[in-house]
Design an enzyme around this catalytic site. Sequence first.
Site, PDB file in Angstrom:
ATOM      1  N   SER A  88      -2.699  60.998 -17.458  1.00  0.00           N
ATOM      2  CA  SER A  88      -2.706  60.409 -16.113  1.00  0.00           C
ATOM      3  C   SER A  88      -1.884  61.234 -15.132  1.00  0.00           C
ATOM      4  O   SER A  88      -1.947  60.998 -13.931  1.00  0.00           O
ATOM      5  CB  SER A  88      -2.064  59.023 -16.121  1.00  0.00           C
ATOM      6  OG  SER A  88      -2.499  58.246 -17.166  1.00  0.00           O
ATOM      7  N   HIS A 130      -9.790  62.547 -16.434  1.00  0.00           N
ATOM      8  CA  HIS A 130      -8.966  61.354 -16.214  1.00  0.00           C
ATOM      9  C   HIS A 130      -9.865  60.162 -15.884  1.00  0.00           C
ATOM     10  O   HIS A 130     -10.375  60.041 -14.766  1.00  0.00           O
ATOM     11  CB  HIS A 130      -7.964  61.618 -15.082  1.00  0.00           C
ATOM     12  CG  HIS A 130      -7.049  60.468 -14.816  1.00  0.00           C
ATOM     13  ND1 HIS A 130      -6.721  60.044 -13.553  1.00  0.00           N
ATOM     14  CD2 HIS A 130      -6.407  59.629 -15.657  1.00  0.00           C
ATOM     15  CE1 HIS A 130      -5.914  59.004 -13.634  1.00  0.00           C
ATOM     16  NE2 HIS A 130      -5.707  58.731 -14.901  1.00  0.00           N
ATOM     17  N   GLU A 145     -11.741  61.888 -12.795  1.00  0.00           N
ATOM     18  CA  GLU A 145     -11.248  63.122 -12.185  1.00  0.00           C
ATOM     19  C   GLU A 145     -11.383  64.240 -13.225  1.00  0.00           C
ATOM     20  O   GLU A 145     -10.907  64.100 -14.354  1.00  0.00           O
ATOM     21  CB  GLU A 145      -9.784  62.952 -11.766  1.00  0.00           C
ATOM     22  CG  GLU A 145      -9.631  61.916 -10.653  1.00  0.00           C
ATOM     23  CD  GLU A 145      -8.183  61.530 -10.350  1.00  0.00           C
ATOM     24  OE1 GLU A 145      -7.923  61.066  -9.239  1.00  0.00           O
ATOM     25  OE2 GLU A 145      -7.314  61.671 -11.237  1.00  0.00           O
ATOM     26  N   ASN A 160      -3.584  59.128  -8.416  1.00  0.00           N
ATOM     27  CA  ASN A 160      -2.173  58.840  -8.718  1.00  0.00           C
ATOM     28  C   ASN A 160      -1.235  59.655  -7.825  1.00  0.00           C
ATOM     29  O   ASN A 160      -0.171  59.187  -7.427  1.00  0.00           O
ATOM     30  CB  ASN A 160      -1.865  59.117 -10.192  1.00  0.00           C
ATOM     31  CG  ASN A 160      -2.501  58.066 -11.096  1.00  0.00           C
ATOM     32  OD1 ASN A 160      -2.909  57.012 -10.619  1.00  0.00           O
ATOM     33  ND2 ASN A 160      -2.581  58.347 -12.378  1.00  0.00           N
TER      34      ASN A 160
END
Length: 390
Positions: A123, A144, A156, A195
Amino acid sequence: MAVEKIKKIAVIGAGSMGHGIAQSALLAGLRVYLYDNDKSNLQMGTNKIHAGLDKMASKGQISENDAQEFKNNLSPTTNLEEAVSNVDFVFEAVPEVLEIKQDVFQQLDELTSKDVILATNTSNMFISSIAERARCKERIVGLHFFIPVVLMKIVEVISGKDTSKETMQTAYDLCVKLNKIPVRVEKDSPGFIVNRINGPVRVYLGAVVDEEIAEPEEIDALMRYHGLPIGHFELSDYIGLDVVNFSAQYRKKVLHPDYAPNKKLLEKLEAKQFGKKTGKGYYDWSNGKPSIDIAKRTDKIKIEDLEIVKFNEAAKLIEDEIADPQDIDTAMVLGTGYKAGPIEYVSKLDLNEVIDRLEYLSTRFNKEILKPANILRKNPDVVFQSVKNI
Ligand SMILES: NC(=O)c1ccc[n+]([C@@H]2O[C@H](COP(=O)([O-])OP(=O)(O)OC[C@H]3O[C@@H](n4cnc5c(N)ncnc54)[C@H](O)[C@@H]3O)[C@@H](O)[C@H]2O)c1
């Protein structure tokens, strides 16, 4: 290897993410080897996949026959060599601990032939760090996925320092085959798109809470009042404050000291209040989901500022050629459930006022990471190009 040739895959780690990736691959007609080094976790992951397929059959989303065939296509094992020696692609979903991931990739590198692509579901971490001990780094890529994997469309696709173009393309194409919407992250960068862009919001809201300008519930009430799917602090509790802390510490180390966990978060960790999983965090979860009273919303912060802060981080990703504007907004909409991405949102505002506001927030809270990205003054058209293309 071209995506058409991928028929058999392995998933390493049968936890929350691994079992979801395995189920998605089964639904795409692939043969799946599921490996975990913990027998009971492997069994739990397998049970969840079976239950997930049964649920889809009971809702008529797949036929009973297909559900059975997909189950037959799943081979759970606690033998790593058996799991990977005969597959075309490997997904890794073991815990977010660099040592563990490096160890797994070293073994995968030794146990698989050189044309097999190895993907990590990290992550946060640099793909290149995870690949460090492998000899054949060009076949290692980041994929991801988001939780719950079977429902969330976004993935991703991240290039490490040494990832080959062919590896990136095949990984991207495989995501499409898994019925996902992939976005490209062209340079290795911690937190990737979603993120990474949400990171400065945590820093800003952490400062607001630490200075007692507003309480977590008052901020969440404001976010809910504006139709956002979930408040920042509810989401943090849901993810787990230990996990939030890990990301904060990692970004503090590799990106900027401003990412350090804030005082209130540290107090929660000290009290072992990790959120939903421990029954208490910013909220009490002992009777289920907290109910947020929108009447308690704060008028001390502006909802617009949250979007401006995200937009600024998005601009930095564009400036550094990590991701393009279109992919950024796509990832933010699909990954967070917001109706518009931060670039589209800010395209309707006055850019000079946005820059002034970022300068103000950066000075007011003494956070360098909130300073406006250089590209906003030098070449803003590049940032807004996707909005113009719509
Ligand atoms: N949970 C999320 O919301 C989420 C979202 C996106 C990405 N991720 C990432 O996905 C990865 C996995 O997270 P998770 O939430 O599924 O974790 P998890 O704890 O639910 O599952 C991890 C599994 O890996 C197994 N495992 C541990 N060491 C192993 C090893 N050496 N070999 C094989 N199996 C091993 C464990 O037994 C466990 O079953 C992490 O990198 C995490 O950051 C998590």
